[in-house]
Design an enzyme around this catalytic site. Sequence first.
Site, short mmCIF file in Angstrom:
data_model
loop_
_atom_site.label_atom_id
_atom_site.label_comp_id
_atom_site.label_asym_id
_atom_site.label_seq_id
_atom_site.Cartn_x
_atom_site.Cartn_y
_atom_site.Cartn_z
N HIS A 29 46.41 40.26 -7.48
CA HIS A 29 46.85 41.41 -6.69
C HIS A 29 48.19 41.22 -6.03
CE1 HIS A 29 42.89 43.49 -6.67
NE2 HIS A 29 42.43 42.25 -6.80
N LYS A 87 50.08 51.67 5.99
CA LYS A 87 49.67 50.49 5.20
C LYS A 87 49.92 49.26 6.06
CE LYS A 87 52.65 52.14 2.05
NZ LYS A 87 51.88 52.29 0.83
N ARG A 88 49.50 48.08 5.61
CA ARG A 88 49.82 46.88 6.38
C ARG A 88 51.30 46.81 6.66
NH1 ARG A 88 45.76 42.98 7.23
NH2 ARG A 88 47.34 41.82 8.38
N LYS A 148 46.04 58.22 -3.17
CA LYS A 148 45.27 59.08 -2.25
C LYS A 148 46.11 60.26 -1.79
CE LYS A 148 42.88 54.88 -0.98
NZ LYS A 148 42.91 53.70 -0.11
N THR A 162 47.49 51.78 -3.46
CA THR A 162 46.43 52.74 -3.75
C THR A 162 46.54 53.94 -2.80
OG1 THR A 162 45.01 51.31 -2.45
CG2 THR A 162 44.74 51.22 -4.83
N LYS A 216 57.20 46.23 2.42
CA LYS A 216 56.80 47.65 2.40
C LYS A 216 57.84 48.52 3.11
CE LYS A 216 51.86 46.38 2.30
NZ LYS A 216 51.26 46.98 1.10
C1 26Q Z 1 45.80 34.36 1.37
C2 26Q Z 1 45.84 33.03 1.83
C3 26Q Z 1 45.43 32.72 3.09
C4 26Q Z 1 44.97 33.73 3.92
C5 26Q Z 1 44.94 35.04 3.48
C6 26Q Z 1 45.35 35.36 2.20
C7 26Q Z 1 45.34 36.76 1.72
C8 26Q Z 1 44.46 37.71 2.24
C9 26Q Z 1 44.48 39.02 1.80
C10 26Q Z 1 46.21 37.17 0.74
C11 26Q Z 1 46.24 38.48 0.30
C12 26Q Z 1 45.38 39.42 0.83
C13 26Q Z 1 45.38 40.81 0.41
C14 26Q Z 1 46.14 41.29 -0.56
C15 26Q Z 1 46.19 42.72 -0.90
O1 26Q Z 1 45.59 43.56 -0.23
N1 26Q Z 1 46.89 43.07 -1.99
C16 26Q Z 1 47.01 44.46 -2.38
O2 26Q Z 1 46.02 44.73 -3.37
C17 26Q Z 1 45.97 46.12 -3.69
C18 26Q Z 1 44.81 46.35 -4.62
O3 26Q Z 1 45.10 45.82 -5.89
C19 26Q Z 1 47.30 46.57 -4.29
O4 26Q Z 1 47.25 47.96 -4.48
C20 26Q Z 1 48.46 46.23 -3.35
O5 26Q Z 1 49.69 46.52 -3.98
C21 26Q Z 1 48.39 44.75 -2.97
O6 26Q Z 1 49.39 44.46 -2.01
#
Ligand code: 26Q
Length: 755
Positions: A314, A494-495, A605, A601, A500
């Site tokens: 992702h 979004k985050r 929406k 995503t 972004k």
């Molecule tokens: C990694 C290492 C240590 C701690 C936390 C993490 C961590 C936690 C959450 C790394 C990434 C995430 C989340 C990632 C995320 O939400 N990615 C998004 O995924 C969506 C669904 O596929 C995409 O639409 C987005 O583009 C993407 O940013």
Amino acid sequence: MLNLEEKAKKQFNKSLKDASEQEIYKLLLDLVEEKSAAMPTNESKRKMYYVSSEFLIGKLLSNNLLNLGIYDEVKEELAKHGKSIEEVEEAEQEPSLGNGGLGRLAACFLDSTATLGLNGDGVGLNYHFGLFRQVFENNQQNYRPDAWLAEPTWLNKTDTSFTVPFGKFTLESKLYEIEVLGYQQKTKNKLRLFDLESVSGDIIKEDSIHFDKENIKENLTLFLYPDDSDRQGYLLRIYQQYFMVSNAAQLAIQEAVERGSNIHDLAEYVIIQINDTHPAFIIPELIRLLVYKHDISFDESVEIVKNVVAFTNHTILAEALEKWPIDYIQEVAPEIAAIIQRLDALIKEEYPHNPAVHVIDGHQTVHMAHIAIHFGFSVNGVSALHTEILKETELKNFYEIYPNKFNNKTNGITFRRWLMASNPMLTEFIDQKIGTNWHQDADLTKLLDEANDEQSIQELQEIKQSNKVRLANHLERTKDVSINPNSIIDIHIKRIHEYKRQQMLALYIIYKYKAIKDGHIPETPITIIYGGKAAPAYTIAQDIIHLILTLSELIANDPDVSPHLQVEFIENYNVGEAEYLIPAADISEQISLASKEASGTGNMKFMLNGALTVATYDGANVEIAELVGEENIYTFGKSSDEIVRLYEEDAYDAEGLYYNEKIKHLVDFIISDELKAIGNQENLHRLHHDIISKDYFMALIDLEEFINLKEEVYEDYENQEDWTRKALVNIAKAGFFSSDRTIEQYNDDIWKLEN
Ligand code: 26Q
């Protein structure tokens, strides 16, 4: 008749009209349980487990009522007794068990898997506290614990329990479950969340998100990790991950055996889809279980597991790719570390001269993605562009070895939540125009026939207007925020992350503020709405929030500007807020730096709800643009090829761009006296300095083009008929982004479940 009145009498000894929202919520929860009891489950031989550290399911009441087909009936019965379903919905605590897109995607996938009648469950952790609740104090983000586990709850405790052997102790898990009801009662699946009895909120330091990080037995499932793309508290995260996957692996094996597997044939019974690398330890864990509990040789175990696990990537942000020092893994789960070393040895033997694909690198660091790619059978990206970038750049070395493992699965969203539940008026409109077939098969293209029908365009405009009023009322009631429902609603939710580019939109706001000060008054007032949380350790993201809140205050207090421009940052943006915001949006901001947003995503929406998109050529925006045609979307900015090249050649020059006369005064406004009179010097100076000296995510590269485009968009808005026709085309073409389509593709290409 659902006889809610009778039920209220029986349960609370009072009439519905006298029952509290909380009591009615409890009543409806019981009703859902009663109605879903008879729903079928799919017992196919092969079963899919979607293992994920996040499931951002959002509130469940409306969704469950809708999927059971009794939403309207409940709403009417409540209304007859003077109760509003929207207020009952407010009594439900939102389970915020995810950071953002990846967690929300998992939730949409569960809905679609059940709706398609496939045998597939979600497996994750039962965090006692979800993602922190964001509060703004002095224009800064602050943190409160998010306690979602209040009674009554959708969560059911089971008797299932497994033993998880950590290096320093052994823990017994407890399994909880939430039912996942497919639309129109197709099938019922489960979200299975593992927990520990010993975990306790007592170790939280008073209404904060701080707790004793050492006390693993008491904190393991206490919190969802808030740090997307940051590295802190490594060890606890590894504990969480191993606890999650050990349970998931034991559960999958136990159930496969119950369905008749002799373990050697496990791959015929079980497919495990891992949501990014967070559950990648499931590979060595499965091998451990096969070798030590089922007496299968190491080599055969590796071969079995290779046919069980499939991996979804992702992110292409280098800093978000998980890498753990082998020492840490040794400390948490020594047997797993030993297996990873054996797997690494296999790879080093096969590819001695290709260190880029080794599992453990020269610094003794384990690359989680490398485990998942070598020892899984499928690797997929989440949009066409993202998958191409993986193959050509980020994972090129792996693509050369395993071209057949790589595939694309463009993300999707469930129309049940993101259209039917959140935008009933638009749902009704579509039903009237093209019938209800789309509820099963999300094809909305017949709506294109309405494009030249003035009446339909008029109706669509009125729906948007009503949704703006609904949003305004909601914000007034719940957040004490007033917005003008007759303004252009322009949304960036979004985050908070530099890539972004919330800060690029903020620079546009500065541009607009100055223009209005100079007497260039927009024809229709503009409301720009932000929402999103910043990871606690991500300083620049906090600074961006501070800049926006400070700008918001400056503008609100300026009588020259405030009638024409309003900026709002919605506190604690979450799924529930999105459900009000998205249907009301005229403009969807999808302005990430090209190549950085894997898919997005939210973009889907908004499109589905009739907003027009301002978009860079990034993630799924590219596919949206292809579907609707350039005349129905506002695209801008450098291509991903160009951006990738700039990074490779280290050729981006922030300072050079800053000295452009159109840009410099906008950036410098961040540290202007006006702004500093309201805001905090340290935050503003740090952000200003970062943008002019580094600007790693290139906020300045597309700024001029962005400003020009924004002006064009607002001008186009004035022709409401043309605008709404474009919105209609967007809605009509959104069918591709149904997560039912995505799940069908996962099933056809990867899972191969019988339904
Ligand atoms: C990694 C290492 C240590 C701690 C936390 C993490 C961590 C936690 C959450 C790394 C990434 C995430 C989340 C990632 C995320 O939400 N990615 C998004 O995924 C969506 C669904 O596929 C995409 O639409 C987005 O583009 C993407 O940013």
